[in-house]
Design a protein around this motif. Structure first.
Motif, short mmCIF file in Angstrom:
data_model
loop_
_atom_site.label_atom_id
_atom_site.label_comp_id
_atom_site.label_asym_id
_atom_site.label_seq_id
_atom_site.Cartn_x
_atom_site.Cartn_y
_atom_site.Cartn_z
N LYS A 45 0.21 12.17 20.97
CA LYS A 45 -0.60 13.18 20.14
C LYS A 45 -0.51 13.94 20.30
CE LYS A 45 -4.54 13.75 17.62
NZ LYS A 45 -6.05 13.92 17.36
N VAL A 46 0.30 14.45 19.70
CA VAL A 46 1.18 16.38 19.65
C VAL A 46 -0.28 17.10 18.81
CG1 VAL A 46 2.76 17.79 18.44
CG2 VAL A 46 3.48 15.18 19.16
N ASP A 47 -0.43 18.89 19.65
CA ASP A 47 -1.17 19.28 18.77
C ASP A 47 -0.54 20.18 17.87
OD1 ASP A 47 -2.23 22.11 18.84
OD2 ASP A 47 -3.12 21.39 20.14
N PRO A 48 -1.54 19.82 16.58
CA PRO A 48 -0.54 20.82 15.18
C PRO A 48 -0.54 21.58 15.06
CG PRO A 48 -3.21 20.07 15.15
CD PRO A 48 -2.51 20.10 16.03
N LEU A 49 -0.77 23.31 16.18
CA LEU A 49 -0.35 24.40 16.53
C LEU A 49 0.44 24.45 16.84
CD1 LEU A 49 -4.41 26.04 16.43
CD2 LEU A 49 -2.85 26.01 14.77
N THR A 50 1.19 24.09 18.31
CA THR A 50 1.98 24.18 19.01
C THR A 50 3.13 23.06 18.98
OG1 THR A 50 0.79 22.28 20.98
CG2 THR A 50 0.58 25.54 20.71
N ASN A 51 2.86 22.25 18.83
CA ASN A 51 3.81 20.48 18.71
C ASN A 51 4.05 20.57 19.61
OD1 ASN A 51 5.70 19.21 17.05
ND2 ASN A 51 7.43 20.19 17.67
N ASP A 52 2.73 20.28 20.70
CA ASP A 52 3.23 20.06 22.34
C ASP A 52 2.91 19.14 22.04
OD1 ASP A 52 4.51 22.54 22.95
OD2 ASP A 52 3.09 22.98 23.53
N PRO A 53 2.60 17.95 23.52
CA PRO A 53 2.19 17.27 23.86
C PRO A 53 0.90 17.65 24.42
CG PRO A 53 3.75 16.46 24.79
CD PRO A 53 4.17 18.38 24.14
N GLY A 54 -0.42 16.97 24.59
CA GLY A 54 -1.43 17.07 25.37
C GLY A 54 -1.40 17.23 26.66
N GLU A 55 -0.54 16.74 28.10
CA GLU A 55 -0.24 16.96 29.30
C GLU A 55 0.08 17.95 28.87
OE1 GLU A 55 -1.04 12.84 31.16
OE2 GLU A 55 0.57 13.38 29.88
N GLY A 56 -0.35 18.67 30.41
CA GLY A 56 0.24 20.30 30.46
C GLY A 56 -0.05 21.18 29.43
N ARG A 57 -1.11 21.18 28.88
CA ARG A 57 -1.59 21.69 27.78
C ARG A 57 -2.88 22.91 28.03
NH1 ARG A 57 -4.39 20.70 23.15
NH2 ARG A 57 -4.02 19.37 23.45
N VAL A 58 -2.94 23.85 28.13
CA VAL A 58 -4.25 24.30 28.58
C VAL A 58 -4.90 25.04 27.29
CG1 VAL A 58 -5.48 26.22 29.86
CG2 VAL A 58 -3.92 24.77 30.86
N ILE A 59 -6.03 24.88 26.85
CA ILE A 59 -7.17 25.45 25.81
C ILE A 59 -7.81 26.62 26.49
CG2 ILE A 59 -9.16 25.66 24.39
CD1 ILE A 59 -7.42 22.48 23.72
N ILE A 60 -7.74 28.00 26.76
CA ILE A 60 -8.41 28.86 26.98
C ILE A 60 -9.82 28.93 25.52
CG2 ILE A 60 -9.32 31.53 27.27
CD1 ILE A 60 -6.57 31.78 27.68
N LEU A 61 -10.81 29.01 26.23
CA LEU A 61 -12.11 27.98 24.99
C LEU A 61 -13.82 29.22 25.78
CD1 LEU A 61 -13.26 26.92 22.99
CD2 LEU A 61 -14.19 25.14 24.78
N LYS A 62 -13.50 30.25 24.42
CA LYS A 62 -14.50 31.39 24.46
C LYS A 62 -15.60 31.05 23.56
CE LYS A 62 -16.36 35.65 25.03
NZ LYS A 62 -17.63 36.25 23.46
N ILE A 63 -16.49 31.00 24.43
CA ILE A 63 -17.86 31.13 23.90
C ILE A 63 -18.92 32.15 23.62
CG2 ILE A 63 -19.23 29.69 25.57
CD1 ILE A 63 -20.77 28.10 23.34
N GLY A 64 -18.94 32.65 22.61
CA GLY A 64 -19.89 33.53 22.35
C GLY A 64 -21.13 33.16 23.14
N GLY A 65 -21.69 34.79 24.32
CA GLY A 65 -23.30 34.24 24.02
C GLY A 65 -24.28 34.91 23.23
N SER A 66 -23.84 34.49 22.26
CA SER A 66 -25.48 34.78 21.38
C SER A 66 -24.93 33.49 20.76
CB SER A 66 -24.60 35.80 20.03
OG SER A 66 -23.32 35.23 19.25
N SER A 67 -24.03 32.82 20.88
CA SER A 67 -24.14 30.91 21.12
C SER A 67 -25.25 29.84 21.69
CB SER A 67 -22.78 30.35 20.86
OG SER A 67 -21.78 31.27 19.94
#
Length: 425
Positions: A45-67
């Motif tokens: 499956k290809v990521d719609p934003l980067t056109n990259d396959p999932g393997e070898g892909r990193v997502i930085i996920l920042k969740i706010g303290g207020s959440s």
């Protein structure tokens, strides 16, 4: 000795490799049989934003303290949101980051498309109350205000002994508070079967200061190719050590969980706040620019907040506030425009009015600071998404279950004008 630079990471038909110079090893391969072709595999499956396959892909996920906390009540967790977040990671991360006893959750996202995660969380009610009491400043804002954006050369210690002791008391107690939250986040992830480890950045990595890399946002290499030594930029050095720790975690199957922290200000004598948004900005900018081998690229950065995205005004105080679905960033100037960056018939682009946080105890600048960090990240070539904690929209963004930002009910995409014109995002 081989050197690794950011511009050596290339994309060829969705597969990534590092160009290391001449591939000729001096051997004659004429008598070597051709390898048997591998059977065709189903494309991942290809990521719609980067056109990259999932393997070898990193997502930085920042969740706010207020959440994940109740920000109005000191050191109080929001258990419902924290459980939602931990379950989202457990069902979205690649199986190599799950405990051996964990049974993979059946989802619409196939294993081959699941990414790696770098998690950054804010302090919420576990840090901001203490920081507010002691008058600690946001490190990046203090740096820019006191130095006009220039690195400090010679700093004179103007703190009296009593004042210095007060500052270190502030650092000590605030940092201890945010470490409690980090432990709770890691505990909840482990309970969901994720092999998570906490990273406390503030006083762990030499030369990492509360302003992050505010004085060093450059695409230059981090190492001198002639002397094979690190360039003498203290901002870069401190954040580089943090990045190396993150790389080590990802390479061995651990999900790093970094928290906003209290640490030293730029003068090395006072205490300040190293915000989670500043950490994201630094990590994204330095990723792949060191001398280590970076096998994975950042696919996207996602900010999970307590609102549905970026609004025309604060939706908590203005009932007429409208959700903005897309913001375009000029790659060179950093100017932000609403929509695809198109000018109207008067030659103007829609403007954006962004305020600070509506939380009384927030010392890191709220949405205004978040957007500043997001814009810097977008300028490096990484798209940013802002979505609401607990929402179906946030889940779809994390899992990559969308073709366009407009396919998802809520959320705001930040991209560059060039990428917006190239793809129907």
């Amino acid at each position: 000795q081989r050197e690794y630079y950011y511009d050596q990471i290339v994309s060829v038909s969705g597969e990534y490799g590092v160009m290391l110079g001449d591939s000729n090893d001096g051997c004659d391969h004429d008598d070597v049989d051709e390898p048997t072709p591998m059977p065709a595999e189903t494309p991942p499956k290809v990521d719609p934003l980067t056109n990259d396959p999932g393997e070898g892909r990193v997502i930085i996920l920042k969740i706010g303290g207020s959440s994940i906390t109740h920000k109005a009540h000191e050191e109080t967790l929001n258990y419902e949101n924290l459980d939602w977040f931990a379950q989202l990671i457990a069902s979205s991360v690649h199986e190599s980051f799950l405990a051996s006893t964990t049974t993979a959750t059946t989802t619409t996202t196939t294993t081959t498309s699941k990414p790696k995660f770098v998690i950054v969380h804010g302090a919420g009610s576990f840090g901001h109350h203490s920081a507010k009491r002691f008058g600690l400043k946001c490190g990046k804002a203090a740096f820019l205000a006191e130095n006009d954006g220039e690195p400090t050369a010679n700093v004179t210690n103007t703190c009296t002994p009593d004042r210095s002791r007060y500052q270190m008391e502030a650092l000590s107690k605030t940092r201890r508070s945010v470490q409690k939250l980090n432990a709770s986040v890691v505990d909840r992830l482990i309970e969901k079967g994720v092999n998570a480890v906490g990273i406390s950045p503030g006083m762990t990595f030499p030369d990492l200061r509360a302003h992050g890399i505010a004085s060093s946002l450059t695409r230059a290499p981090l190492f001198d190719s002639d002397s094979h030594s690190m360039l003498k930029d203290r901002d870069v050095m401190g954040m580089t050590f943090l990045c190396q720790s993150i790389f080590q975690c990802l390479n061995c199957g651990l999900v790093p969980v970094i928290h906003g922290d209290a640490c030293l200000l730029h003068d090395g004598m006072r205490a300040g706040i190293l915000g989670g948004d500043t950490l994201v900005e630094g990590i994204a900018n330095l990723w792949g620019r060191g001398h280590w081998d970076v096998r994975d690229r950042i696919g996207k950065v996602i900010f999970i907040t307590d609102v549905g995205g970026v609004y025309s005004s604060d939706p908590k105080v203005d009932s007429d506030a409208e959700l903005i679905r897309k913001l375009c960033v000029n790659e060179d100037t950093g100017k932000v425009t609403v929509g695809d960056g198109d000018e109207d018939e008067d030659g103007k682009c829609p403007s954006l009015n962004v305020g600070g946080s509506s939380h009384a105890h927030d010392v890191t600048g709220g949405l205004k600071a978040k957007l500043g960090a997001a814009v810097t990240v977008v300028q490096t070539g990484i798209d940013v998404i802002i979505a609401q904690c607990g929402s179906v929209s946030a889940e779809k963004f994390v899992k990559g279950e969308f073709e366009s930002v407009y396919d998802v009910e809520e959320g705001t995409l930040l991209t560059t004008v060039t990428r917006s014109k190239r793809k129907a995002l």
